[in-house]
Design an enzyme around this catalytic site. Structure first.
Site, mmCIF file in Angstrom:
data_model
loop_
_atom_site.group_PDB
_atom_site.id
_atom_site.type_symbol
_atom_site.label_atom_id
_atom_site.label_comp_id
_atom_site.label_asym_id
_atom_site.label_seq_id
_atom_site.Cartn_x
_atom_site.Cartn_y
_atom_site.Cartn_z
ATOM 1 N N HIS A 222 0.843 -1.188 0.000
ATOM 2 C CA HIS A 222 0.000 0.000 0.000
ATOM 3 C C HIS A 222 0.882 1.242 0.000
ATOM 4 C CE1 HIS A 222 1.166 -0.369 4.205
ATOM 5 N NE2 HIS A 222 0.814 0.890 4.393
ATOM 6 N N ASP A 224 0.811 5.127 1.839
ATOM 7 C CA ASP A 224 0.112 5.941 2.830
ATOM 8 C C ASP A 224 -0.439 7.193 2.161
ATOM 9 O OD1 ASP A 224 0.776 4.093 4.720
ATOM 10 O OD2 ASP A 224 2.486 5.211 5.511
ATOM 11 N N HIS A 263 4.796 0.178 0.055
ATOM 12 C CA HIS A 263 5.498 -0.604 1.056
ATOM 13 C C HIS A 263 4.574 -1.656 1.652
ATOM 14 C CE1 HIS A 263 3.668 2.874 3.057
ATOM 15 N NE2 HIS A 263 3.619 2.166 4.171
ATOM 16 N N ARG A 273 6.837 -9.035 16.373
ATOM 17 C CA ARG A 273 7.420 -7.760 15.958
ATOM 18 C C ARG A 273 6.519 -6.627 16.431
ATOM 19 N NH1 ARG A 273 6.444 -4.288 11.482
ATOM 20 N NH2 ARG A 273 8.266 -3.025 10.942
#
Length: 337
Positions: A222, A224, A263, A273
């Site tokens: 996607h 941002d 990204h 994570r």
């Protein structure tokens, strides 16, 4: 197809490679010339090299890493600690602050990116409280609503630490915005007024170990939609950016002058994570369009204007559920040539 729900499985062409490419050449920018300067952004000549670095990184990558950025290490350590404590809560505790269609802030574990479920759980809070956004994404609806953050009972200190961290990130965001503006040949404060009533938010991300990291993603590919995203991630890593030069996914530890980079986030089969992105967004009433100083008769606007609040509301709504239509993208407003 692995031991995971099919809702998480990416189509074959978008599945991650476990033998990922390490991101050699990703810009690493030292902000100390700005942070240590008593003049700040008011004397561009003193930080010409830094301005040039930022401009090159924005144009060639749409992404860069920063060091010596001025955010206290202790602030980062504290938010990472309470972030872990929050996600260790039993699910029933986290669900007490679950977000929904009425209030899109708080805890959520069923977010979708491009209609595929993400392997993660999140906690969202806004920088300004209350934050004003459109009541709906429908074009003819002019009502607004006031969003208030939902804070959990445990850890009780979460609110205080998150607000402290938000203040540090807001200062950094305005510094980076000023550098980007200067790199475009504009005054450092050219964009500041767009953020007087900002709709910025911070997200606490938790990506549990995934039994099939070759099939799922923590966050699908996607771009941002906001002005700027600042990400802090732990030593596990997982952020991958799509290199503009060859389209390769690289692992990371305007009028189309500066484009947002595509990204995604890979997951790990053994280690959980954590990351904390800060989404720097303008006020809900801001009209997004190519800035006048960067357009000419020879280089006319490449995008139609749109209202940020409606765009933001649509993205937040479609992240909550799988839809029969794709999520709205900035590219949807590009003018056909």
């Amino acid at each position: 197809m692995g031991n995971i729900n099919p809702a998480f499985i990416q189509s074959i062409e978008h599945r991650p490679k476990l033998d990922f490419v390490v991101g050699d050449g990703i810009p690493l920018i030292d902000l100390s010339p700005l942070i240590n300067s008593s003049e700040g952004l008011s004397n561009p000549k003193a930080i010409e090299g830094l301005i040039r670095q930022v401009g090159d990184a924005c144009e060639k990558w749409g992404f860069f890493q920063v060091i010596d950025h001025g955010v206290p290490l202790e602030s980062r350590r504290k938010i990472e600690k309470v972030q872990r404590e929050f996600f260790l809560n039993p699910l029933e505790e986290k669900l007490k602050v679950r977000r929904d269609l009425v209030n899109p802030l708080g805890y959520y574990d069923m977010e979708h990116t491009k209609n595929v479920r993400d392997w993660k759980e999140v906690f969202d809070f806004t920088i300004k409280e209350p934050t004003v956004i459109p009541a709906s994404h429908e074009p003819g609806d002019y009502e607004v609503k006031h969003l208030t953050n939902q804070w959990p009972d445990h850890p009780s200190i979460l609110r205080e630490i998150c607000q402290e961290y938000a203040g540090e990130m807001e200062k950094l965001a305005f510094k980076l915005l000023g550098l980007m503006s200067l790199s475009l040949g504009l005054p450092a404060d050219r964009f500041n007024d767009f953020f007087k009533d900002q709709t910025s938010l911070i997200r606490l991300n938790h990506y549990p170990p995934c039994p099939s990291p070759d099939l799922a993603l923590g966050v699908g590919r996607h771009k941002d939609g906001g002005a700027l995203t600042i990400l802090a991630q732990d030593d596990v890593g997982g952020l991958e950016v799509k290199r503009k030069s060859d389209g390769e996914w690289v692992r990371v530890w305007s009028n189309e002058k500066y484009m947002s980079v595509e990204h995604r986030v890979a997951v790990n089969s053994e280690r959980e994570r954590f990351s904390v992105p800060y989404f720097f967004n303008p006020g809900h009433y801001v009209i997004v369009k190519p800035i006048e100083e960067l357009t000419t008769e020879q280089d006319p606007p490449k995008y139609k204007e749109y209202n940020w609040g409606k765009f933001f509301a649509h993205r937040r709504f479609t992240n909550l559920k799988r839809l029969d239509v794709k999520n709205v993208q900035v590219s949807d407003f590009r003018i056909s040539e």
